[in-house]
Scaffold this motif. Sequence first.
Motif, PDB file in Angstrom:
ATOM      1  N   GLU A  78      -0.613   6.338  -3.180  1.00  0.00           N
ATOM      2  CA  GLU A  78      -2.053   6.431  -4.370  1.00  0.00           C
ATOM      3  C   GLU A  78      -2.961   5.165  -4.027  1.00  0.00           C
ATOM      4  OE1 GLU A  78      -2.376   5.561  -9.220  1.00  0.00           O
ATOM      5  OE2 GLU A  78      -0.514   5.800  -8.350  1.00  0.00           O
ATOM      6  N   ILE A  79      -2.653   4.035  -3.549  1.00  0.00           N
ATOM      7  CA  ILE A  79      -3.543   2.799  -3.352  1.00  0.00           C
ATOM      8  C   ILE A  79      -4.364   3.275  -1.892  1.00  0.00           C
ATOM      9  CG2 ILE A  79      -3.506   0.436  -2.422  1.00  0.00           C
ATOM     10  CD1 ILE A  79      -1.178  -0.176  -4.363  1.00  0.00           C
ATOM     11  N   PHE A  80      -3.587   3.898  -1.172  1.00  0.00           N
ATOM     12  CA  PHE A  80      -4.453   4.151   0.066  1.00  0.00           C
ATOM     13  C   PHE A  80      -5.274   5.236  -0.264  1.00  0.00           C
ATOM     14  CE2 PHE A  80      -4.688   7.265   3.757  1.00  0.00           C
ATOM     15  CZ  PHE A  80      -5.271   6.536   4.641  1.00  0.00           C
ATOM     16  N   ARG A  81      -5.218   6.263  -1.059  1.00  0.00           N
ATOM     17  CA  ARG A  81      -6.513   7.008  -1.414  1.00  0.00           C
ATOM     18  C   ARG A  81      -7.577   6.169  -1.998  1.00  0.00           C
ATOM     19  NH1 ARG A  81      -2.186  10.743  -2.412  1.00  0.00           N
ATOM     20  NH2 ARG A  81      -1.798   9.695  -4.628  1.00  0.00           N
ATOM     21  N   LYS A  82      -7.392   5.288  -2.749  1.00  0.00           N
ATOM     22  CA  LYS A  82      -8.542   4.420  -3.121  1.00  0.00           C
ATOM     23  C   LYS A  82      -9.175   3.424  -2.294  1.00  0.00           C
ATOM     24  CE  LYS A  82      -6.142   3.886  -7.881  1.00  0.00           C
ATOM     25  NZ  LYS A  82      -5.550   3.149  -8.619  1.00  0.00           N
ATOM     26  N   LEU A  83      -8.276   3.184  -1.183  1.00  0.00           N
ATOM     27  CA  LEU A  83      -8.887   2.277  -0.029  1.00  0.00           C
ATOM     28  C   LEU A  83      -9.823   3.013   0.950  1.00  0.00           C
ATOM     29  CD1 LEU A  83      -5.774  -0.048   0.788  1.00  0.00           C
ATOM     30  CD2 LEU A  83      -7.952  -0.802  -0.401  1.00  0.00           C
ATOM     31  N   SER A  84      -9.056   4.174   1.400  1.00  0.00           N
ATOM     32  CA  SER A  84      -9.757   5.091   2.302  1.00  0.00           C
ATOM     33  C   SER A  84     -10.991   5.835   1.886  1.00  0.00           C
ATOM     34  CB  SER A  84      -8.920   5.921   2.877  1.00  0.00           C
ATOM     35  OG  SER A  84      -8.407   6.847   1.879  1.00  0.00           O
ATOM     36  N   VAL A 134       0.875  -1.196  -0.023  1.00  0.00           N
ATOM     37  CA  VAL A 134       0.024   0.116   0.194  1.00  0.00           C
ATOM     38  C   VAL A 134       1.027   1.407   0.020  1.00  0.00           C
ATOM     39  CG1 VAL A 134      -1.802   1.221   1.301  1.00  0.00           C
ATOM     40  CG2 VAL A 134      -1.866  -1.317   1.268  1.00  0.00           C
ATOM     41  N   ASP A 135       0.756   2.186  -0.985  1.00  0.00           N
ATOM     42  CA  ASP A 135       1.568   3.367  -1.174  1.00  0.00           C
ATOM     43  C   ASP A 135       0.324   4.623  -0.777  1.00  0.00           C
ATOM     44  OD1 ASP A 135       0.396   3.382  -3.520  1.00  0.00           O
ATOM     45  OD2 ASP A 135       2.135   3.168  -4.859  1.00  0.00           O
ATOM     46  N   ALA A 144       0.039   8.168   4.261  1.00  0.00           N
ATOM     47  CA  ALA A 144      -1.267   8.970   4.584  1.00  0.00           C
ATOM     48  C   ALA A 144      -0.877  10.241   5.184  1.00  0.00           C
ATOM     49  CB  ALA A 144      -2.020   8.298   5.600  1.00  0.00           C
ATOM     50  N   GLY A 145       0.475  10.871   4.714  1.00  0.00           N
ATOM     51  CA  GLY A 145       0.865  12.146   5.062  1.00  0.00           C
ATOM     52  C   GLY A 145      -0.078  13.455   4.880  1.00  0.00           C
ATOM     53  N   ASP A 146      -0.789  13.333   3.690  1.00  0.00           N
ATOM     54  CA  ASP A 146      -1.653  14.295   3.251  1.00  0.00           C
ATOM     55  C   ASP A 146      -2.940  14.403   4.071  1.00  0.00           C
ATOM     56  OD1 ASP A 146      -3.006  12.010   2.246  1.00  0.00           O
ATOM     57  OD2 ASP A 146      -3.027  12.808   0.238  1.00  0.00           O
ATOM     58  N   ARG A 147      -3.245  13.317   4.896  1.00  0.00           N
ATOM     59  CA  ARG A 147      -4.317  13.336   5.760  1.00  0.00           C
ATOM     60  C   ARG A 147      -3.932  13.647   7.239  1.00  0.00           C
ATOM     61  NH1 ARG A 147      -7.970   9.058   4.493  1.00  0.00           N
ATOM     62  NH2 ARG A 147      -8.956   9.679   6.766  1.00  0.00           N
ATOM     63  N   LEU A 148      -2.627  14.149   7.587  1.00  0.00           N
ATOM     64  CA  LEU A 148      -2.331  14.333   8.911  1.00  0.00           C
ATOM     65  C   LEU A 148      -1.783  15.820   8.791  1.00  0.00           C
ATOM     66  CD1 LEU A 148       0.056  11.454   9.144  1.00  0.00           C
ATOM     67  CD2 LEU A 148      -2.032  11.584  10.140  1.00  0.00           C
ATOM     68  N   THR A 149      -2.105  16.479  10.163  1.00  0.00           N
ATOM     69  CA  THR A 149      -1.732  17.760  10.092  1.00  0.00           C
ATOM     70  C   THR A 149      -0.141  17.996   9.998  1.00  0.00           C
ATOM     71  OG1 THR A 149      -1.546  17.697  12.833  1.00  0.00           O
ATOM     72  CG2 THR A 149      -3.541  18.179  11.896  1.00  0.00           C
TER      73      THR A 149
END
Length: 475
Positions: free
Chosen positions: A243-249, A240-241, A268-273
């Motif tokens: 790109e794949i994470f964005r599809k899973l979440s 899971v990288d 998932a860095g773009d989801r974190l503050t």
Amino acid sequence: MKRANVIGSGPNGLSAAIVLAEAGVDVEVFEAEAVPGGGARTLPLTLPGFMHDFGSAVHPMAAGSPFFATLPLGEHGLGWIHGEAPLAHPLDDGTAVMLEHNLADQDREFGQDAQAWRSLITPLVDHWDRFAQEALGPVVRVPRHPLFMARFGMAAFQSARRIATHNFAQPRTRALFAGLAAHSFLSLDDTLSSAVALVLGAAAHKVGWPVPRGGSQSITNALIGHLQSLGGKVYTSCRVDAEIFRKLSGPDAITLFDTSPRQLVAIAGDRLTPGFRGLMERFKLGPGVFKIDYALSQPVPWRAAGCRRAITVHLGGTFDEIAEAENLVLKGQHPERPFVLTAQPSLFDRTRAPEGQHTFWAYCHVPNGSTVDMTDRLEMQIERYAPGFRDCILGRHVSTPATLEKMNANLLGGDISGGAMTMRQFLLRPSALTYETSAPNLFICSASTPPGGGVHGMCGFRAAKVALRRTRFRE
């Protein structure tokens, strides 16, 4: 919201998945490697017919895990095998000081130090179930048994040197205690270095230091078997990288990361503050390990007979020798006489090697990311206590820190403990949020969370419980 993703199939990831599945959540586990299990895998690393534990080999904390005790893992093929003694620590006089399963046997082994050992260990042994529940969790919380844990804390927050010096009269006892404490990857002069020694010592007397029949993969396979019986799914060779994470979440799912803090940021860095990302990126790694798996023509020819009774053997000599070796590693140096941890499961589990032959596993601590070949130094320590060892070698598989990280992306720089056990990271691991992140539906459940490294599943168990409380899921 009734769907969850778990990134990573180590024991913590699988434990988290089981807790969620038991709560009626639809769980999918994604594993980057072809064989699930992370550090709990058994692989053909040397010659045909020899099966080697890639990471963990001996499992006192799995046998003593409060969460594993609730699961029907035996129904899924998990069985424990014990040596005649949990641990041997050979010395240069040709004898070995033993850690015995039975406390009465330990009294005879320690002699004049027996009462001091009992005063430290007996309360933990007698109340193991209570102690394990309390100790294998976050530190910053109100304990259910404050007086009991305060008594443990009074010893655990001392250095191993202080405990050994003030409690044990015999150099033999001090040497064995040093080997136990060195599992912490800390200087033996550091606060907290005695905590691991006390836990491992108590576990030896309560549950032993067993190996799983067939290898550590048996733990993973049993956890997967139970998860699948609950409807959970495991996908291997699925890295899971971002790109794949964005599809899973998505808005209807939560994700638990059985990964290092840095991998959490990478995925998932773009989801974190920004502040939380910075904390994860600054999370301090522990020392690495240099490991060799051996195929042997015969058992290790230990000079001390006691070593043939134990699956685990610690090599390092006296307390001061072990302390010096560990201090050098923490200074970024490579000791000429490293402290070496070894396991020889084929002595008692004949499934590991062809008839009459044996597997053997040895590693030493090195600075994180080390590129130094420690083969000669490691084998000289083995030869020190087992003359003729090299004549028994049929094959080797050498794992440098880079090799370990390549085979398991969690082992950054060869760090097998999920991050340094500094005082800050003992209290706030990996941050004040513990299993939570700055994103409401993202959680971390790896060894970088409390209680830290080891095959016990408690990081995953506790992270999943937090995830259930913090989301719209209901247990």
